[in-house]
Design a protein around this motif. Structure first.
Motif, PDB file in Angstrom:
ATOM      1  N   VAL A   7      39.020  44.637  38.012  1.00 35.09           N
ATOM      2  CA  VAL A   7      37.998  44.053  38.261  1.00 35.09           C
ATOM      3  C   VAL A   7      37.855  43.374  39.738  1.00 35.09           C
ATOM      4  CG1 VAL A   7      35.737  42.397  37.572  1.00 35.09           C
ATOM      5  CG2 VAL A   7      37.342  43.469  35.920  1.00 35.09           C
ATOM      6  N   THR A   8      37.117  43.977  40.521  1.00 36.81           N
ATOM      7  CA  THR A   8      37.150  43.495  42.022  1.00 36.81           C
ATOM      8  C   THR A   8      36.126  42.303  42.284  1.00 36.81           C
ATOM      9  OG1 THR A   8      35.465  45.069  43.027  1.00 36.81           O
ATOM     10  CG2 THR A   8      37.620  45.832  42.891  1.00 36.81           C
ATOM     11  N   GLY A   9      36.616  41.346  43.025  1.00 35.98           N
ATOM     12  CA  GLY A   9      35.658  40.251  43.376  1.00 35.98           C
ATOM     13  C   GLY A   9      35.709  39.295  42.042  1.00 35.98           C
ATOM     14  N   ALA A  10      36.855  39.147  41.462  1.00 40.83           N
ATOM     15  CA  ALA A  10      36.691  38.489  40.000  1.00 40.83           C
ATOM     16  C   ALA A  10      37.159  37.076  40.068  1.00 40.83           C
ATOM     17  CB  ALA A  10      37.464  39.302  38.860  1.00 40.83           C
ATOM     18  N   SER A  11      37.452  36.398  41.130  1.00 45.69           N
ATOM     19  CA  SER A  11      37.796  35.160  41.365  1.00 45.69           C
ATOM     20  C   SER A  11      36.783  34.250  40.834  1.00 45.69           C
ATOM     21  CB  SER A  11      38.310  34.701  42.536  1.00 45.69           C
ATOM     22  OG  SER A  11      37.332  34.860  43.773  1.00 45.69           O
ATOM     23  N   ARG A  12      35.495  34.554  41.024  1.00 50.65           N
ATOM     24  CA  ARG A  12      34.268  33.692  40.537  1.00 50.65           C
ATOM     25  C   ARG A  12      33.236  34.329  40.136  1.00 50.65           C
ATOM     26  NH1 ARG A  12      30.629  32.955  44.751  1.00 50.65           N
ATOM     27  NH2 ARG A  12      31.093  34.441  46.764  1.00 50.65           N
ATOM     28  N   GLY A  13      32.212  33.705  39.907  1.00 48.02           N
ATOM     29  CA  GLY A  13      30.878  34.252  39.383  1.00 48.02           C
ATOM     30  C   GLY A  13      30.864  35.370  38.496  1.00 48.02           C
ATOM     31  N   LEU A  14      29.828  36.454  38.832  1.00 46.35           N
ATOM     32  CA  LEU A  14      29.865  37.558  37.991  1.00 46.35           C
ATOM     33  C   LEU A  14      31.207  37.987  37.404  1.00 46.35           C
ATOM     34  CD1 LEU A  14      26.315  39.079  38.911  1.00 46.35           C
ATOM     35  CD2 LEU A  14      26.792  37.874  36.942  1.00 46.35           C
ATOM     36  N   GLY A  15      31.925  38.502  38.675  1.00 46.46           N
ATOM     37  CA  GLY A  15      33.268  39.273  38.473  1.00 46.46           C
ATOM     38  C   GLY A  15      34.088  38.184  37.453  1.00 46.46           C
ATOM     39  N   ARG A  16      34.338  37.082  37.836  1.00 49.59           N
ATOM     40  CA  ARG A  16      35.209  36.182  36.832  1.00 49.59           C
ATOM     41  C   ARG A  16      34.722  36.290  35.419  1.00 49.59           C
ATOM     42  NH1 ARG A  16      38.071  30.648  37.997  1.00 49.59           N
ATOM     43  NH2 ARG A  16      38.678  30.160  35.807  1.00 49.59           N
ATOM     44  N   ASN A  17      33.457  36.113  35.219  1.00 48.70           N
ATOM     45  CA  ASN A  17      32.869  36.228  34.003  1.00 48.70           C
ATOM     46  C   ASN A  17      33.101  37.548  33.347  1.00 48.70           C
ATOM     47  OD1 ASN A  17      31.215  35.607  31.690  1.00 48.70           O
ATOM     48  ND2 ASN A  17      29.211  35.983  32.355  1.00 48.70           N
ATOM     49  N   MET A  18      32.903  38.585  33.876  1.00 46.76           N
ATOM     50  CA  MET A  18      33.240  39.842  33.326  1.00 46.76           C
ATOM     51  C   MET A  18      34.676  40.191  33.069  1.00 46.76           C
ATOM     52  SD  MET A  18      31.130  42.914  35.688  1.00 46.76           S
ATOM     53  CE  MET A  18      31.009  41.798  37.174  1.00 46.76           C
ATOM     54  N   ALA A  19      35.564  39.565  33.991  1.00 44.28           N
ATOM     55  CA  ALA A  19      37.158  39.709  33.553  1.00 44.28           C
ATOM     56  C   ALA A  19      37.453  39.023  32.362  1.00 44.28           C
ATOM     57  CB  ALA A  19      37.730  39.291  34.947  1.00 44.28           C
ATOM     58  N   VAL A  20      37.107  37.825  32.352  1.00 46.23           N
ATOM     59  CA  VAL A  20      37.367  37.017  31.037  1.00 46.23           C
ATOM     60  C   VAL A  20      36.753  37.601  29.903  1.00 46.23           C
ATOM     61  CG1 VAL A  20      36.882  34.683  30.234  1.00 46.23           C
ATOM     62  CG2 VAL A  20      37.438  34.761  32.344  1.00 46.23           C
ATOM     63  N   ASN A  21      35.499  38.055  29.747  1.00 48.22           N
ATOM     64  CA  ASN A  21      35.045  38.884  28.899  1.00 48.22           C
ATOM     65  C   ASN A  21      35.548  40.109  28.438  1.00 48.22           C
ATOM     66  OD1 ASN A  21      32.553  37.290  27.560  1.00 48.22           O
ATOM     67  ND2 ASN A  21      32.069  36.887  29.560  1.00 48.22           N
ATOM     68  N   ILE A  22      36.139  40.798  29.375  1.00 48.97           N
ATOM     69  CA  ILE A  22      36.709  41.988  29.029  1.00 48.97           C
ATOM     70  C   ILE A  22      38.131  41.592  28.337  1.00 48.97           C
ATOM     71  CG2 ILE A  22      38.261  43.747  30.222  1.00 48.97           C
ATOM     72  CD1 ILE A  22      35.905  44.089  32.317  1.00 48.97           C
ATOM     73  N   ALA A  23      38.625  40.529  28.913  1.00 56.16           N
ATOM     74  CA  ALA A  23      40.152  40.082  28.035  1.00 56.16           C
ATOM     75  C   ALA A  23      39.682  39.539  26.437  1.00 56.16           C
ATOM     76  CB  ALA A  23      40.424  38.848  28.744  1.00 56.16           C
ATOM     77  N   ARG A  24      38.337  38.731  26.553  1.00 57.51           N
ATOM     78  CA  ARG A  24      37.966  38.396  25.215  1.00 57.51           C
ATOM     79  C   ARG A  24      38.052  39.613  24.263  1.00 57.51           C
ATOM     80  NH1 ARG A  24      34.409  34.227  27.554  1.00 57.51           N
ATOM     81  NH2 ARG A  24      35.500  32.273  27.259  1.00 57.51           N
ATOM     82  N   LYS A  25      37.676  40.650  24.671  1.00 54.55           N
ATOM     83  CA  LYS A  25      37.588  42.175  23.928  1.00 54.55           C
ATOM     84  C   LYS A  25      38.864  42.489  23.686  1.00 54.55           C
ATOM     85  CE  LYS A  25      32.863  41.875  23.594  1.00 54.55           C
ATOM     86  NZ  LYS A  25      32.170  41.747  22.554  1.00 54.55           N
ATOM     87  N   GLY A  26      39.742  42.116  24.285  1.00 55.96           N
ATOM     88  CA  GLY A  26      41.075  42.690  24.114  1.00 55.96           C
ATOM     89  C   GLY A  26      41.966  43.465  24.959  1.00 55.96           C
ATOM     90  N   SER A  27      41.394  43.567  26.239  1.00 56.60           N
ATOM     91  CA  SER A  27      41.959  44.316  27.265  1.00 56.60           C
ATOM     92  C   SER A  27      42.725  43.368  28.138  1.00 56.60           C
ATOM     93  CB  SER A  27      40.936  45.021  28.055  1.00 56.60           C
ATOM     94  OG  SER A  27      40.384  45.993  27.163  1.00 56.60           O
TER      95      SER A  27
END
Length: 163
Positions: A7-27
């Motif tokens: 996930v590019t641009g994932a240190s904050r905002g939408l990118g961070r939220n996406m990265a964390v939720n992807i991890a919650r789904k098991g990736s």
């Protein structure tokens, strides 16, 4: 074996939220950030607290000259950290807005926006395709701004993300 998402641009905002939720789904997740290493490390810690593997890379997604170096470093990290040679998902999220009106925007500012939102997305995908698993997915995130009509006092963000 867990899937791996970048996930590019994932240190904050939408990118961070996406990265964390992807991890919650098991990736497992690889994130990039442009300038805030502290926020990137915080995001990595949050993902690891979910029991997933995560790493952060500094990457200016507008600087295509750095993409070959990033791909080499990513390849090494995939092998050493994740025990794989490929990743499964690429989420293009990195972006920023230009807060200058259409009449005030300089050529350099316009080029920066196009390099980030169009050229960067294209050439980062190109650089990473050899590392993407068969059947992998690419998602490009753009804001809702490009759906609005361009006004004389608008900035270049709608143009560059619609590009």
């Amino acid at each position: 074996m867990a899937k791996i998402a970048i996930v590019t641009g994932a240190s904050r905002g939408l990118g961070r939220n996406m990265a964390v939720n992807i991890a919650r789904k098991g990736s497992d997740v690889i994130i990039t950030y442009r300038s805030r290493a502290d926020l990137a490390e915080s995001a990595v810690s949050e993902i690891k607290a979910l029991g997933r593997r995560a790493v952060a890379f500094q990457l200016d997604s507008a600087n295509v000259a750095k993409f070959p170096d990033f791909a080499r470093a990513l390849s090494q990290t995939l092998k050493e950290t994740f025990g794989r040679e490929t990743f499964d998902y690429l989420v293009h999220n990195a972006g920023d807005g230009l807060f200058a009106t259409l009449g005030e925007t300089t050529v350099a500012q316009f080029d920066q926006q196009m390099n980030l939102h169009v050229k960067g997305v294209f050439f980062l995908t190109q650089a990473l395709l050899p590392l993407m698993a068969d059947g992998g997915s690419i998602v490009t995130i753009v804001s809702g701004i490009p759906t609005k009509p361009i006004r004389p006092n608008a900035d270049t963000h709608p143009t560059s993300t619609a590009g």
